[in-house]
Design an enzyme around this catalytic site. Structure first.
Site, PDB file in Angstrom:
ATOM      1  N   ARG A 106       1.089  -0.802   0.412  1.00 42.46           N
ATOM      2  CA  ARG A 106      -0.027  -0.038   0.273  1.00 42.46           C
ATOM      3  C   ARG A 106       0.620   1.242   0.002  1.00 42.46           C
ATOM      4  O   ARG A 106       1.570   1.631   1.369  1.00 42.46           O
ATOM      5  CB  ARG A 106      -1.074  -0.267   1.313  1.00 42.46           C
ATOM      6  N   HIS A 161      -3.296   4.160   5.140  1.00 44.18           N
ATOM      7  CA  HIS A 161      -4.625   3.665   5.138  1.00 44.18           C
ATOM      8  C   HIS A 161      -5.783   4.139   4.656  1.00 44.18           C
ATOM      9  O   HIS A 161      -5.980   3.133   4.056  1.00 44.18           O
ATOM     10  CB  HIS A 161      -4.718   3.060   6.636  1.00 44.18           C
ATOM     11  N   TYR A 220       4.950   5.193  11.164  1.00 44.07           N
ATOM     12  CA  TYR A 220       5.097   4.406  11.827  1.00 44.07           C
ATOM     13  C   TYR A 220       6.065   3.722  10.192  1.00 44.07           C
ATOM     14  O   TYR A 220       6.496   2.280  10.764  1.00 44.07           O
ATOM     15  CB  TYR A 220       4.280   3.048  11.588  1.00 44.07           C
TER      16      TYR A 220
END
Length: 371
Positions: free
Chosen positions: A263, A267, A276
């Site tokens: 990805r 998100h 992160y």
């Protein structure tokens, strides 16, 4: 081409790949027998997915739609798997697999959902696509039930469920897998392993070496595929579909496909992935971009050129522009926001509805329009 059993019976760490990251054919024996027109159509739909993604993120940033889940980087698995299906096959997806909608004709109404209107799901039903699922993995038992019903009716079609790697930690995933294995259900599970479930990395999601090997516990095949390679995803999904359609008069068998991919973006538009994961990781995966490798393959084999590529981009932009215009001119009744909160309207919801209607009667509809 390798047999269905060969493709679906690889060792846990093996991964099916046809095109490498530069678009070179590394497994000529696996190349699917697809027409030039079909291959270019696949590319067009992948381009559509990427451009759709860019437009939707832009619309969200402008406040014209709500929270949106990006698909960038996952076009290969979505379009490759969809092209291996029959139009009568049922598809149920999580919330990121917009390619399922694109491959089935992309009704403009799909944008309505992201603008807050439930009517956006209605057009999908006509294309055998179930509404998207925000709740993680809860659609999987339903897909198994639908597939069982089709099998009982002796229908020559299957059900396909798309979901993310995070869904494998939910109970619904295991219940669906177990039921499918025990009852010989004609279903294909597609786990889109994009390396992150929001901020949880793949290695914290499971202690298994792969997600594909989880199928072993339920008595059916699991296979890993390069999800950024649309041709590899196509042949694996096609093989799984054949196995689900009672081959040689045997019982249908399910398959778990782990599509390994990445990805690129957040998100959702409410997420900040920079907290992160490292940019270097993203850059490394961008070197494997599904659009670039497939475009290189089509150019090298004479199926695509600059002129045709430009024409595709113009057509895609025109379709999207019209879809956005139709979405924003849609005349939804604001009262509809109260209709489906509960099966039977509660006292508090009724009070809110009455207060809203009174304000509407006093000030008129124009006071509720966005400036």
């Amino acid at each position: 081409m390798a047999s269905t059993d060969d493709l679906l019976s690889l060792e846990a760490d093996e991964r099916v790949q046809i095109l490498d990251s530069d678009g070179n054919v590394v497994a000529p024996d696996l190349l699917p027998d697809l027409s030039d027109e079909t291959l270019v159509s696949m590319f067009r739909d992948m381009r559509f997915c990427r451009r759709f993604d860019e437009r939707m993120i832009s619309l969200q940033r402008q406040g014209r739609i709500g929270t949106y889940a990006s698909l960038a980087g996952q076009e290969g698995s979505q379009i490759g798997s969809m092209y291996a299906l029959s139009e009568k096959d049922i598809v149920s997806y999580q919330y990121r697999e917009h390619g399922a909608v694109v491959a089935r004709g992309f009704p403009w109404e799909y944008l309505l959902y992201w603008a807050g209107h439930e009517d956006g799901h209605i057009a999908l039903a006509d294309r055998n696509v179930f509404p998207l699922n925000i709740s993680i993995a809860d659609h999987l038992p339903h897909v198994v039930g639908v597939a069982m019903a089709m099998d009982y009716r002796d229908e020559s079609r299957i059900a396909v469920a798309h979901f993310g790697d995070g869904a494998t930690s939910e109970g619904d995933f295991h219940e669906a897998m177990n039921f499918a294995g025990v009852f010989d259900v004609p279903v294909v599970f597609v786990c889109n392993n994009n390396q992150w479930a929001i901020s949880t990395p793949r290695e914290r999601q499971t202690a298994s070496r792969t997600f594909a090997q989880k199928a072993d516990a339920y008595g059916f095949d699991g296979v890993r595929v390069d999800g950024m390679d649309p041709l590899a995803t196509y042949v694996v999904t096609n093989a799984a579909r054949e196995k689900a359609l009672k081959p040689s008069n045997d019982a249908p068998r399910p398959t778990l496909i782990e599509a390994v991919q990445y990805r690129y973006g957040a998100h959702t538009t409410a997420d900040d992935p920079s907290v992160y994961r490292d940019d270097a990781e993203v850059d490394e995966w961008r070197e494997k971009d599904p659009l670039e490798r497939f475009e290189s393959f089509l150019y090298e084999t004479g199926r695509l050129d600059d002129e045709r590529c430009s024409t595709i981009d113009e057509e895609v932009d025109a379709v999207l522009a019209e879809a956005v215009e139709q979405m924003e001119s849609y005349g939804a009744d604001p009262n509809s926001m109260f209709e489906y909160v509960y099966a039977n309207q509660t006292r508090n919801v009724r009070k809110q509805h009455d207060a809203f209607q009174q304000a509407r009667d006093v000030h008129g509809d124009e006071s509720f329009h966005r400036e």
